[in-house]
Design a protein around this motif. Structure first.
Motif, PDB file in Angstrom:
ATOM      1  N   LYS A 161     -71.004  -3.667  33.080  1.00 45.25           N
ATOM      2  CA  LYS A 161     -71.754  -4.456  31.497  1.00 45.25           C
ATOM      3  C   LYS A 161     -71.920  -3.146  30.219  1.00 45.25           C
ATOM      4  N   TYR A 162     -72.473  -1.889  30.740  1.00 39.77           N
ATOM      5  CA  TYR A 162     -72.630  -1.092  29.763  1.00 39.77           C
ATOM      6  C   TYR A 162     -71.214  -0.458  29.969  1.00 39.77           C
ATOM      7  N   MET A 163     -70.268   0.352  30.496  1.00 36.02           N
ATOM      8  CA  MET A 163     -69.072   0.715  29.969  1.00 36.02           C
ATOM      9  C   MET A 163     -68.210  -0.569  28.938  1.00 36.02           C
ATOM     10  N   SER A 164     -68.071  -1.752  29.128  1.00 36.30           N
ATOM     11  CA  SER A 164     -67.935  -2.515  27.757  1.00 36.30           C
ATOM     12  C   SER A 164     -68.312  -2.681  27.017  1.00 36.30           C
ATOM     13  N   LEU A 165     -69.875  -2.032  26.799  1.00 34.17           N
ATOM     14  CA  LEU A 165     -70.675  -2.430  25.496  1.00 34.17           C
ATOM     15  C   LEU A 165     -70.136  -0.956  24.956  1.00 34.17           C
ATOM     16  N   LEU A 166     -69.844   0.200  25.363  1.00 32.19           N
ATOM     17  CA  LEU A 166     -69.276   0.963  25.300  1.00 32.19           C
ATOM     18  C   LEU A 166     -67.592   1.471  24.567  1.00 32.19           C
ATOM     19  N   GLY A 167     -66.816   0.566  24.990  1.00 35.46           N
ATOM     20  CA  GLY A 167     -65.402   0.082  25.424  1.00 35.46           C
ATOM     21  C   GLY A 167     -64.802   0.192  26.130  1.00 35.46           C
ATOM     22  N   ILE A 168     -65.201   1.044  27.015  1.00 32.80           N
ATOM     23  CA  ILE A 168     -64.153   1.069  28.479  1.00 32.80           C
ATOM     24  C   ILE A 168     -64.477  -0.439  28.815  1.00 32.80           C
ATOM     25  N   GLY A 169     -62.693  -0.542  29.105  1.00 37.37           N
ATOM     26  CA  GLY A 169     -63.132  -1.837  29.783  1.00 37.37           C
ATOM     27  C   GLY A 169     -63.338  -3.030  28.926  1.00 37.37           C
ATOM     28  N   SER A 170     -62.856  -2.996  27.831  1.00 38.71           N
ATOM     29  CA  SER A 170     -63.944  -4.640  27.166  1.00 38.71           C
ATOM     30  C   SER A 170     -62.813  -4.851  27.190  1.00 38.71           C
ATOM     31  N   ALA A 171     -62.790  -6.542  26.247  1.00 37.86           N
ATOM     32  CA  ALA A 171     -60.982  -7.209  26.127  1.00 37.86           C
ATOM     33  C   ALA A 171     -60.503  -6.651  25.055  1.00 37.86           C
ATOM     34  N   LYS A 172     -59.590  -7.176  24.718  1.00 42.18           N
ATOM     35  CA  LYS A 172     -58.426  -6.558  23.935  1.00 42.18           C
ATOM     36  C   LYS A 172     -57.574  -7.417  23.107  1.00 42.18           C
ATOM     37  N   ILE A 173     -57.665  -6.980  21.655  1.00 42.64           N
ATOM     38  CA  ILE A 173     -56.720  -7.372  20.777  1.00 42.64           C
ATOM     39  C   ILE A 173     -55.131  -6.922  20.938  1.00 42.64           C
ATOM     40  N   ASP A 174     -53.669  -7.775  20.432  1.00 44.04           N
ATOM     41  CA  ASP A 174     -52.887  -6.988  20.317  1.00 44.04           C
ATOM     42  C   ASP A 174     -52.473  -9.040  19.016  1.00 44.04           C
ATOM     43  N   LEU A 175     -51.744  -8.358  17.949  1.00 45.84           N
ATOM     44  CA  LEU A 175     -51.645  -9.286  17.195  1.00 45.84           C
ATOM     45  C   LEU A 175     -49.580  -8.829  17.585  1.00 45.84           C
ATOM     46  N   VAL A 176     -49.213 -10.375  18.281  1.00 42.46           N
ATOM     47  CA  VAL A 176     -47.599 -10.435  18.310  1.00 42.46           C
ATOM     48  C   VAL A 176     -46.725 -11.049  16.935  1.00 42.46           C
ATOM     49  N   LEU A 177     -45.545 -10.332  16.484  1.00 40.89           N
ATOM     50  CA  LEU A 177     -45.420 -10.795  15.542  1.00 40.89           C
ATOM     51  C   LEU A 177     -43.567 -10.785  15.522  1.00 40.89           C
ATOM     52  N   PRO A 178     -42.684 -11.848  15.513  1.00 41.70           N
ATOM     53  CA  PRO A 178     -41.779 -12.165  15.807  1.00 41.70           C
ATOM     54  C   PRO A 178     -40.559 -11.084  15.396  1.00 41.70           C
ATOM     55  N   LYS A 179     -41.076 -10.297  14.400  1.00 43.61           N
ATOM     56  CA  LYS A 179     -39.617  -9.136  13.859  1.00 43.61           C
ATOM     57  C   LYS A 179     -40.756  -8.547  12.860  1.00 43.61           C
ATOM     58  N   THR A 180     -40.389  -7.150  12.711  1.00 47.96           N
ATOM     59  CA  THR A 180     -40.963  -6.348  12.005  1.00 47.96           C
ATOM     60  C   THR A 180     -40.457  -5.697  10.489  1.00 47.96           C
TER      61      THR A 180
END
Length: 131
Positions: A5-24
């Motif tokens: 829990k404390y590691m995720s509060l610091l950003g280690i092992g926390s959830a991630k987001i990625d915007l996926v686009l069909p092209k650039t």
């Protein structure tokens, strides 16, 4: 469990987001359909919102101008190691200057905010081409 829990509060092992686009590469006025890919971390986390800004950078990459912002209020819980997709639809503004003519670059800056913990960030560069 407390250490995770404390590691995720610091950003280690926390959830991630990625915007996926069909092209650039996109055209003025084009409607794009993509999605946000959410990937759970080592523990369950409560999501607060997803913010996505379309940003214009000058040719030196030093000055940023926010063109448009989209916020998705997503009061939800993402379980540990869970994967989700959240639809993203956006219309490129008609008046946006072309990338090559004006020496500017564009990017979508995406931020996933939690009730507790470090935000997850993602950047996706795009170009605006002539029709």
């Amino acid at each position: 469990m407390i250490l995770r829990k404390y590691m995720s509060l610091l950003g280690i092992g926390s959830a991630k987001i990625d915007l996926v686009l069909p092209k650039t590469s996109f055209k003025q006025g084009e409607l794009l359909h993509g999605y946000f890919f959410l990937e759970g971390g080592v523990i369950e986390q409560k999501l607060r919102r997803v913010e996505c800004d379309l940003v214009m950078l000058d040719n030196n990459g030093k000055e940023e101008k926010i063109i448009d912002s989209t916020t998705v209020l997503k009061s939800d819980i993402i379980q540990a190691e869970e994967c989700n997709k959240l639809s993203f639809t956006y219309r490129i503004p008609e008046t946006l200057p072309y990338s090559e003519e004006n020496g500017v670059r564009y990017l979508f800056k995406t931020k996933l905010t939690f009730d507790q913990g470090v935000e997850s960030l993602d950047e996706d560069y795009i170009t605006i081409d002539q029709s």
